[in-house]
Scaffold this motif. Structure first.
Motif, PDB file in Angstrom:
ATOM      1  N   UNK A  49      46.300   3.389  13.470  1.00 30.84           N
ATOM      2  CA  UNK A  49      46.552   2.601  12.277  1.00 30.84           C
ATOM      3  C   UNK A  49      45.799   1.297  12.234  1.00 30.84           C
ATOM      4  N   UNK A  50      45.132   0.917  13.340  1.00 31.74           N
ATOM      5  CA  UNK A  50      44.420  -0.355  13.400  1.00 31.74           C
ATOM      6  C   UNK A  50      43.477  -0.318  14.598  1.00 31.74           C
ATOM      7  N   UNK A  51      42.661  -1.362  14.720  1.00 32.53           N
ATOM      8  CA  UNK A  51      41.830  -1.548  15.908  1.00 32.53           C
ATOM      9  C   UNK A  51      41.953  -2.994  16.366  1.00 32.53           C
ATOM     10  N   UNK A  52      41.412  -3.270  17.549  1.00 35.06           N
ATOM     11  CA  UNK A  52      41.439  -4.617  18.123  1.00 35.06           C
ATOM     12  C   UNK A  52      39.998  -5.109  18.241  1.00 35.06           C
ATOM     13  N   UNK A  53      39.727  -6.263  17.664  1.00 36.40           N
ATOM     14  CA  UNK A  53      38.382  -6.832  17.637  1.00 36.40           C
ATOM     15  C   UNK A  53      38.074  -7.515  18.968  1.00 36.40           C
ATOM     16  N   UNK A  54      37.029  -7.056  19.649  1.00 39.04           N
ATOM     17  CA  UNK A  54      36.635  -7.644  20.932  1.00 39.04           C
ATOM     18  C   UNK A  54      35.117  -7.637  21.058  1.00 39.04           C
ATOM     19  N   UNK A  55      34.601  -8.560  21.867  1.00 39.56           N
ATOM     20  CA  UNK A  55      33.167  -8.649  22.115  1.00 39.56           C
ATOM     21  C   UNK A  55      32.486  -9.829  21.452  1.00 39.56           C
ATOM     22  N   UNK A  56      33.216 -10.608  20.657  1.00 38.23           N
ATOM     23  CA  UNK A  56      32.593 -11.725  19.931  1.00 38.23           C
ATOM     24  C   UNK A  56      31.996 -12.748  20.891  1.00 38.23           C
ATOM     25  N   UNK A  57      32.679 -13.058  21.975  1.00 39.99           N
ATOM     26  CA  UNK A  57      32.178 -14.068  22.910  1.00 39.99           C
ATOM     27  C   UNK A  57      30.803 -13.682  23.436  1.00 39.99           C
ATOM     28  N   UNK A  58      30.608 -12.414  23.797  1.00 38.15           N
ATOM     29  CA  UNK A  58      29.309 -11.980  24.310  1.00 38.15           C
ATOM     30  C   UNK A  58      28.228 -12.027  23.226  1.00 38.15           C
TER      31      UNK A  58
END
Length: 485
Positions: A49-58
């Protein structure tokens, strides 16, 4: 804090077509034309039903550090594809654009721009691959980790996946993403060092096999690590050998008045549900009800749910290959699409049209608002034009793009802008956020803002992505013009 990229330059991490197009734009004297690209994805992994946003720092680290060294230019020159003037320009390259993004750790949904890059054309084109690599990988693993943590139902989860990861970076960044998704620790030491996240681990079967007999191996381990005495009991026979020997060691520790902060057993094979129940009985009867039972071996949210549904007695899970590779759904699918081009000082929208309706893009510079009801629950997101005023102090009409003929309004609602400026003129606007803080943000959203119905594994509620009337009309107008061409 150590940074992996301090030791290497990843600026050449790009597809060749980015360079061929950039060379062409440069020769056409279009390299300083301002453009905007959106990063979005089209479907949640595992039918979630959703996702988690990750990787912005890199991504931000990459953009700040991006440059081409002498050997990079020499290699590109050897391909005989690029004009010498373009290569000279690249030798002094730095990214000078602006980046707008959701906060890392945001709960995200398909077809909304989680990142928008506004930069000169060539700059914006050259960053596509590395940007997508980081966002696709870490968002995928963080999302998978969240499902696994939910299946654990409050029990500890550790990332055991490094040796099954696709390479070193996949293990290290995957561990970071897993922590963002909610796991408690990782077995990957370098990830602990780089990102200040908890590390954990005890023994392998080889420890037991080396010492010849199981009891001796357990005694030696308990002597060295009395405060973290988790004994691996399935090297030979779990119930007839492993558990009796572990109980012997625990009794000896008690007789010596050794008070362990953490002690128990781990099983890594066999019928984990059945064995854990039998082990719990044996440990309780021996007077060790506080001894932990840790299980591992090809676990994911489905096997974990099944084990617990069968009454499995588990205190913690070690999850490896199915987490670090997101085996059930190994592709996240985020894309990087042009949405606006500057003409006479004005950013004019661009749209990609396709015979596949789900591949038609949302054009132009835009804002994404998360809409909350009076209880603080987020029940929809809404796209607006960048310069629009959205006033929810009174009933606000919106458009459901799947049912545009219906008259719908938000009433007694509040709205939050999801994107914020995270990089200006190539320099980040805020310091790095530790992975543990990002993980806490994920947990807060899921506990306080996101409907439980969106979090279930089977047939989750669909989070609506609505549009303001002005934005919807602009998009329809552009589609109508394209249809008439």
């Amino acid at each position: 804090m150590n940074r992996i990229n301090d030791r290497r330059n990843v600026s050449m991490m790009m597809d060749l077509y980015e360079l061929t197009m950039a060379n062409g734009y440069f020769l056409e004297e279009r390299n300083d034309t301002k453009v905007a690209f959106d990063v979005f994805y089209r479907r949640n992994p595992d039918q979630g039903g959703f996702s988690v946003f990750a990787g912005l720092e890199q991504v931000l680290q990459y953009l700040e550090d991006m440059h081409f060294e002498a050997e990079d230019i020499a290699y590109l020159r050897s391909l005989n594809l690029f004009d010498g003037r373009f290569l000279d320009w690249l030798s002094d390259f730095h990214f000078h654009g602006n980046v707008y993004a959701f906060p890392e750790g945001s709960i995200i949904y398909p077809n909304e721009p989680i990142i928008t890059v506004v930069a000169d054309l060539v700059e914006a084109q050259l960053i596509e691959t590395e940007l997508l690599t980081q966002i696709n990988h870490q968002s995928l693993i963080a999302t998978k980790a969240r499902r696994i943590v939910k299946a654990a139902n409050g029990r500890a989860v550790s990332d055991f996946g490094a040796r099954r990861a696709h390479n070193n970076d996949a293990a290290i960044y995957g561990a970071r993403a897993a922590v963002i998704g909610g796991v408690n620790s990782t077995a990957t030491v370098s990830a602990g060092q780089y990102f200040d996240i908890p590390v954990g681990g005890t023994m392998a079967h080889s420890w037991v096999m080396y010492f010849g007999d199981e009891l001796t191996a357990f005694r030696k381990f308990a002597k060295i690590y009395p405060d973290n005495c988790i004994l691996l009991v399935d090297t030979y026979d779990v119930l007839d050998s492993g558990i009796p020997n572990a109980i012997t060691v625990f009794r000896e520790m008690r007789e010596q008045n050794i008070k362990s902060k953490s002690f128990g057993i781990r099983i890594d094979s066999g019928d984990l549900a059945y064995l854990s129940k039998e082990i719990r009985k044996m440990l309780n009867e021996a007077g060790f009800p506080d001894a932990k039972i840790v299980i591992s071996n090809s676990l994911d949210e489905n096997t974990m749910t099944s084990i617990l549904a069968q009454g499995g007695q588990v205190d913690a899970f070690g999850v490896g290959e199915r987490l670090i590779t997101s085996r059930s759904e190994p592709v996240f699918g985020a894309v990087y699409k042009l949405c606006a081009v500057e003409e006479d000082g004005i950013m004019q929208p661009r749209i990609k049209v396709s015979e596949s309706v789900d591949k038609i893009t949302n054009p132009g510079l835009k804002e994404v608002y998360r809409i909350y009801n009076e209880e603080g629950r987020a029940f929809a997101d809404m796209i607006a034009k960048k310069d629009e005023v959205v006033d929810l102090s009174k009933p606000y009409r919106f458009v459901d793009p799947l049912k545009p003929w219906k008259i719908r309004r938000f009433e007694n609602c509040t709205a939050k802008k999801m994107q914020k400026l995270v990089m200006e003129n190539g320099k980040r606007t805020e310091p790095e956020v530790p992975a543990k803080e990002i993980a806490a943000y994920v947990k807060h959203q899921l506990s306080n803002e996101i409907w439980e119905e969106e979090q279930r594994f089977e047939n989750p509620h669909i989070h609506f992505l609505d549009m303001t009337p002005k934005y919807y009309e602009m998009k329809m107008e552009m589609l109508s013009k394209d249809d008439n061409n």
